[in-house]
Design a protein around this motif. Structure first.
Motif, PDB file in Angstrom:
ATOM      1  N   ALA A 100      20.703  98.808  19.482  1.00 62.00           N
ATOM      2  CA  ALA A 100      21.357  98.548  18.197  1.00 62.00           C
ATOM      3  C   ALA A 100      20.485  97.668  17.309  1.00 62.00           C
ATOM      4  N   LEU A 101      19.884  96.649  17.883  1.00 62.47           N
ATOM      5  CA  LEU A 101      19.035  95.744  17.103  1.00 62.47           C
ATOM      6  C   LEU A 101      17.805  96.463  16.565  1.00 62.47           C
ATOM      7  N   VAL A 102      17.240  97.336  17.377  1.00 72.57           N
ATOM      8  CA  VAL A 102      16.098  98.126  16.897  1.00 72.57           C
ATOM      9  C   VAL A 102      16.534  99.029  15.750  1.00 72.57           C
ATOM     10  N   ALA A 103      17.676  99.700  15.932  1.00 73.04           N
ATOM     11  CA  ALA A 103      18.181 100.610  14.895  1.00 73.04           C
ATOM     12  C   ALA A 103      18.496  99.868  13.602  1.00 73.04           C
ATOM     13  N   GLY A 105      16.831  97.417  12.446  1.00 68.11           N
ATOM     14  CA  GLY A 105      15.596  97.002  11.798  1.00 68.11           C
ATOM     15  C   GLY A 105      14.995  95.709  12.295  1.00 68.11           C
ATOM     16  N   GLU A 106      15.628  95.064  13.289  1.00 66.66           N
ATOM     17  CA  GLU A 106      15.099  93.782  13.754  1.00 66.66           C
ATOM     18  C   GLU A 106      13.716  93.930  14.389  1.00 66.66           C
ATOM     19  N   HIS A 107      13.508  95.032  15.098  1.00 64.79           N
ATOM     20  CA  HIS A 107      12.197  95.229  15.732  1.00 64.79           C
ATOM     21  C   HIS A 107      11.119  95.431  14.676  1.00 64.79           C
ATOM     22  N   ALA A 108      11.476  96.151  13.616  1.00 60.46           N
ATOM     23  CA  ALA A 108      10.521  96.358  12.522  1.00 60.46           C
ATOM     24  C   ALA A 108      10.148  95.034  11.878  1.00 60.46           C
ATOM     25  N   VAL A 109      11.135  94.150  11.755  1.00 62.29           N
ATOM     26  CA  VAL A 109      10.859  92.826  11.195  1.00 62.29           C
ATOM     27  C   VAL A 109       9.909  92.059  12.095  1.00 62.29           C
ATOM     28  N   GLY A 110      10.162  92.127  13.415  1.00 62.34           N
ATOM     29  CA  GLY A 110       9.278  91.460  14.361  1.00 62.34           C
ATOM     30  C   GLY A 110       7.854  91.984  14.292  1.00 62.34           C
ATOM     31  N   ASN A 111       7.715  93.307  14.202  1.00 57.53           N
ATOM     32  CA  ASN A 111       6.381  93.906  14.089  1.00 57.53           C
ATOM     33  C   ASN A 111       5.708  93.503  12.783  1.00 57.53           C
ATOM     34  N   ALA A 112       6.483  93.486  11.712  1.00 58.62           N
ATOM     35  CA  ALA A 112       5.922  93.101  10.415  1.00 58.62           C
ATOM     36  C   ALA A 112       5.484  91.646  10.432  1.00 58.62           C
ATOM     37  N   SER A 162      11.158 102.620  25.766  1.00 59.46           N
ATOM     38  CA  SER A 162      11.101 104.047  25.439  1.00 59.46           C
ATOM     39  C   SER A 162      12.104 104.387  24.340  1.00 59.46           C
ATOM     40  N   SER A 163      13.285 103.776  24.411  1.00 60.24           N
ATOM     41  CA  SER A 163      14.290 104.000  23.366  1.00 60.24           C
ATOM     42  C   SER A 163      13.791 103.505  22.025  1.00 60.24           C
ATOM     43  N   THR A 164      13.096 102.371  22.038  1.00 58.19           N
ATOM     44  CA  THR A 164      12.525 101.833  20.799  1.00 58.19           C
ATOM     45  C   THR A 164      11.544 102.808  20.178  1.00 58.19           C
ATOM     46  N   ARG A 165      10.669 103.364  20.999  1.00 53.80           N
ATOM     47  CA  ARG A 165       9.686 104.330  20.483  1.00 53.80           C
ATOM     48  C   ARG A 165      10.381 105.557  19.903  1.00 53.80           C
ATOM     49  N   LEU A 166      11.422 106.030  20.580  1.00 49.11           N
ATOM     50  CA  LEU A 166      12.149 107.196  20.080  1.00 49.11           C
ATOM     51  C   LEU A 166      12.801 106.901  18.729  1.00 49.11           C
ATOM     52  N   LEU A 167      13.440 105.748  18.619  1.00 52.06           N
ATOM     53  CA  LEU A 167      14.085 105.375  17.362  1.00 52.06           C
ATOM     54  C   LEU A 167      13.062 105.257  16.241  1.00 52.06           C
ATOM     55  N   GLU A 168      11.932 104.645  16.541  1.00 54.12           N
ATOM     56  CA  GLU A 168      10.924 104.435  15.504  1.00 54.12           C
ATOM     57  C   GLU A 168      10.187 105.722  15.141  1.00 54.12           C
ATOM     58  N   ARG A 173      20.066 107.315  16.475  1.00 51.62           N
ATOM     59  CA  ARG A 173      20.558 106.287  17.392  1.00 51.62           C
ATOM     60  C   ARG A 173      21.585 106.862  18.361  1.00 51.62           C
ATOM     61  N   GLU A 174      22.499 107.694  17.858  1.00 55.36           N
ATOM     62  CA  GLU A 174      23.545 108.256  18.712  1.00 55.36           C
ATOM     63  C   GLU A 174      22.942 109.088  19.839  1.00 55.36           C
ATOM     64  N   THR A 175      21.883 109.841  19.520  1.00 56.82           N
ATOM     65  CA  THR A 175      21.227 110.671  20.528  1.00 56.82           C
ATOM     66  C   THR A 175      20.592 109.817  21.610  1.00 56.82           C
ATOM     67  N   VAL A 176      19.901 108.766  21.189  1.00 52.69           N
ATOM     68  CA  VAL A 176      19.253 107.868  22.154  1.00 52.69           C
ATOM     69  C   VAL A 176      20.301 107.192  23.026  1.00 52.69           C
ATOM     70  N   GLU A 177      21.382 106.720  22.414  1.00 54.81           N
ATOM     71  CA  GLU A 177      22.434 106.051  23.193  1.00 54.81           C
ATOM     72  C   GLU A 177      23.069 107.006  24.203  1.00 54.81           C
TER      73      GLU A 177
END
Length: 201
Positions: A100-103, A105-112, A162-168, A173-177
Motif C-alpha cells: 500500500a505504501l509503495v502504491a 508513492g512513498e517508495h518513489a519519494v524515498g528513491n527521489a 518483487s511486488s514493489t518492482r511490479l507496481l513500479e 495494486r489489486e492484481t499484486v495484492e
C-alpha cells in the motif's frame, strides 16, 4: 510576527512545518526532483520568505523530509501488524501495508530523496528503517515457531521487493495484492493458532 493560526506558537510552528513537509513530499513524488523553496511555499500556502522561518535552505528541508518519511513508513507497518490479534495474520498485514505504501508513492519519494539528497543521514535512516521493519516480522515468525525466522523474514521481504518492482512497472495494486494473498495465504492459514472455518458454498 506572522499571524498565529493555532492555539500556541509551538502548535502554529508545527503545523506550518507539517504543511511544508507535505508540500515537499508531494512535489518530490510528482517530479522526482528537489523542489525549490518557492514551489514548496506556494503549495503550502505560504509566502517564500515565510518558508525560510522554518527551514534555512532547500537542503535543510530535504534533510527534515528524510527524517520524516522513513519513520512514518515504519509506523504505518507496525500499526497494521499490531491491529491483528492473530500472529499469523500480522505477516500478511506486513506485506500488504508495504505494498500500500509503495502504491501511495512513498517508495518513489524515498528513491527521489536518495537521488536529490544523498548522504550519510539518508543512508542511516534507510538502514534504521529496514532494521525496525524487520524486527516485528522476525518476532512474529519466532512466536509462530518458524525454524529460521531471519531467513523466513528475508524470503517474505523478497515478496515485498518483487511486488514493489511490479507496481513500479505499472501492475495494478489489486492484481499484486491478489497474487500475494494467493502465495502467502496458505502459509498464514497453516500457522494460525485459531483456524478460520472454511466458508461453505
Amino acid at each position: 510576527m506572522p499571524r498565529i493560526t493555532a492555539p500556541t506558537v509551538a502548535e502554529h510552528r508545527a503545523a506550518q512545518q507539517r504543511a511544508l513537509l507535505d508540500a515537499a513530499r508531494t512535489l518530490l513524488a510528482r517530479t522526482g526532483e528537489a523542489p525549490s523553496m518557492a514551489e514548496v511555499a506556494a503549495l503550502a500556502g505560504l509566502a517564500r520568505p515565510s518558508a525560510y522561518q522554518y527551514y534555512k535552505s532547500r537542503q535543510d528541508l530535504l534533510h527534515a523530509l528524510v527524517l520524516d518519511v522513513f519513520p512514518r513508513w515504519t509506523q504505518r507497518v507496525r500499526e497494521a501488524m499490531d491491529a491483528e490479534p492473530e500472529p499469523a495474520d500480522r505477516i500478511m498485514a506486513y506485506v500488504l501495508t508495504n505494498i500500500a505504501l509503495v502504491a501511495e508513492g512513498e517508495h518513489a519519494v524515498g528513491n527521489a530523496l536518495a537521488a536529490v539528497a544523498p548522504g550519510e543521514e539518508l543512508n542511516n535512516q534507510s538502514a534504521m528503517m529496514h532494521r525496525q521493519l524487520q524486527t516485528p516480522l522476525v518476532e512474529t515468525l519466532t512466536q509462530l515457531g518458524a525454524p529460521d525466522p531471519q531467513v523466513t523474514a528475508e524470503l517474505i521481504n523478497a515478496i515485498v521487493h518483487s511486488s514493489t518492482r511490479l507496481l513500479e512497472s505499472g501492475a495494478a495494486r489489486e492484481t499484486v495484492e491478489d497474487r500475494v494473498r494467493g502465495l502467502l495465504g496458505p502459509y498464514v492459514r497453516e500457522n494460525r493458532t485459531t483456524p478460520v472455518p472454511e466458508s461453505t458454498p
